[in-house]
Design an enzyme around this catalytic site. Structure first.
Site, mmCIF file in Angstrom:
data_model
loop_
_atom_site.group_PDB
_atom_site.id
_atom_site.type_symbol
_atom_site.label_atom_id
_atom_site.label_comp_id
_atom_site.label_asym_id
_atom_site.label_seq_id
_atom_site.Cartn_x
_atom_site.Cartn_y
_atom_site.Cartn_z
ATOM 1 N N HIS A 1 5.617 7.836 20.466
ATOM 2 C CA HIS A 1 5.850 8.855 19.429
ATOM 3 C C HIS A 1 4.518 9.377 18.897
ATOM 4 C CE1 HIS A 1 5.920 9.714 15.081
ATOM 5 N NE2 HIS A 1 7.107 10.265 15.260
ATOM 6 N N ASN A 2 3.596 8.478 18.577
ATOM 7 C CA ASN A 2 2.315 8.901 18.023
ATOM 8 C C ASN A 2 1.458 9.609 19.058
ATOM 9 O OD1 ASN A 2 3.250 7.559 15.764
ATOM 10 N ND2 ASN A 2 1.268 6.674 15.275
ATOM 11 N N GLU B 1 2.688 13.025 19.051
ATOM 12 C CA GLU B 1 2.183 13.644 17.816
ATOM 13 C C GLU B 1 0.748 14.139 18.007
ATOM 14 O OE1 GLU B 1 0.666 11.463 13.935
ATOM 15 O OE2 GLU B 1 2.849 11.433 14.032
ATOM 16 N N GLY C 1 0.826 -1.207 0.000
ATOM 17 C CA GLY C 1 0.000 0.000 0.000
ATOM 18 C C GLY C 1 0.855 1.250 0.000
ATOM 19 N N ARG C 2 0.306 2.345 0.531
ATOM 20 C CA ARG C 2 1.019 3.620 0.488
ATOM 21 C C ARG C 2 2.366 3.558 1.188
ATOM 22 N NH1 ARG C 2 -3.283 7.848 2.687
ATOM 23 N NH2 ARG C 2 -3.693 6.051 4.017
ATOM 24 N N LYS D 1 7.218 3.640 19.062
ATOM 25 C CA LYS D 1 6.389 4.284 18.039
ATOM 26 C C LYS D 1 5.032 4.694 18.614
ATOM 27 C CE LYS D 1 5.118 5.552 13.839
ATOM 28 N NZ LYS D 1 3.763 5.166 13.586
ATOM 29 N N SER E 1 7.986 5.703 10.944
ATOM 30 C CA SER E 1 7.381 7.020 10.801
ATOM 31 C C SER E 1 7.982 7.711 9.589
ATOM 32 C CB SER E 1 7.625 7.876 12.053
ATOM 33 O OG SER E 1 6.967 9.125 11.945
ATOM 34 N N ASN F 1 1.668 -0.894 12.463
ATOM 35 C CA ASN F 1 1.430 -0.219 13.747
ATOM 36 C C ASN F 1 0.822 -1.179 14.764
ATOM 37 O OD1 ASN F 1 2.408 2.399 13.204
ATOM 38 N ND2 ASN F 1 0.554 2.894 12.058
#
Length: 309
Positions: free
Chosen positions: A166-167, A170, A9-10, A163, A112, A86
């Protein structure tokens, strides 16, 4: 190196492309046959030379669990599975134990960088045995930015835990920018709100990539009229708050930012209706859907209703 990539995917597709640009041989599998190099996981494993490395980039939860389980039945001792999605760090420990019982290594990687990672590199937070991290170092060196952006955070689960936090950070940073923008727009004091945000990109203590992205969004849609005030959460914010409760660590900013996203999904908040009803009862603050936020003044009938004894 030669590496398998599951999920194109992306994120997965761009990571595969960055690896190819770096000289690695990537065999990709995706459910969409138009972008897949192989028909299924079995063919992917057969195309790889042992010891094999397979990077999984599919949604967290059941899709990741099913993919890891399938790979466990196809790979051999000495191979390594990398989960770069994730995933919850608790799931990593279970996957690591299941694969270790078959002699297969497991590394979790918090990634990330979003759609910009293809050109700029991805920040990588890894968890797992040192030997497995070293074996994968050529891949990590290609995916990360030229300077920094990589950490072996600890044992299995540490990469996704890092992570997750981290999010959570964010979430808080994004909420602060959003609230600042709303106040500047509402106060009728600053004439050039967009220019104000642009000016903060240089020399200020809040300059950041997130601020750059916000300015970019304002360039495309100055009053944000093309967007709905709705924000989804991807799971890491909830897990961060849950971990904070488990470890008795106060996270008021991150928690408030998560709740703000929940609030964004309510067109007419039931909780705020209760607050409006209570204010009306004890203070005579009349607020209807037609009146909006205008209530009774201090000299209005009912404004001096006394509280019960």
């Amino acid at each position: 190196m030669q590496i398998g990539m599951v999920g194109l995917g992306r994120m997965g597709g761009n990571m595969a492309e960055r690896l190819r640009r770096g000289g690695h041989e990537v065999v990709g599998y995706d459910r969409d046959p138009a972008i897949s190099d192989v028909e299924d996981l079995k063919e992917l494993v057969e195309r790889l030379r042992p010891p094999r490395a397979v990077w999984v980039m599919v949604p967290a939860g059941e899709p990741t669990r099913a993919t890891v389980e399938a790979l466990a039945g196809l790979l051999a001792p000495g191979d390594i599975v990398i989960d770069g999605g994730n995933s919850h760090y608790v799931d990593d420990r279970r996957h690591g134990d299941e694969l270790a019982a078959k002699g297969i290594g497991f590394v979790d990687v918090g990634v990330s960088g979003g759609v910009w990672g293809l050109d700029n590199g991805y920040a990588l937070m890894t968890g797992g045995d040192e030997a497995h991290i070293r074996a994968l170092s050529p891949v990590f060196d290609t995916l990360k930015p030229a300077e920094g952006g990589f950490v072996h955070a600890g044992k299995i689960g540490a990469g996704h835990f890092a992570k997750m936090v981290h999010n959570g950070i964010e979430y808080g940073m994004m909420q602060a920018f959003a609230e600042g923008w709303e106040l500047l727009e509402a106060a009728d004091v600053v004439d050039d709100v967009e220019g104000t945000f642009k000016s903060w990109r240089q020399g200020t203590v809040i300059r950041s990539w997130l601020l750059d992205l916000m300015v970019r969004a304002l360039d495309e849609d100055p009053d944000l009229s093309e967007l709905r005030g709705y924000a989804q959460d991807s799971g890491e914010g909830r897990w961060t708050v849950q971990a904070a409760v488990e470890h008795a660590v106060p996270l008021p900013v991150i928690t408030a930012a998560l709740y703000a996203r929940f609030r964004s999904r309510q067109s007419d908040s039931p909780a705020m209706k209760v607050i409006a009803a209570l204010r009306s009862q004890f203070g005579g603050h009349a607020v209807s859907s037609a009146e909006g936020s205008e209530g009774l003044g201090a000299d209005s009938p009912g404004a001096d209703v006394a509280p019960p004894a």
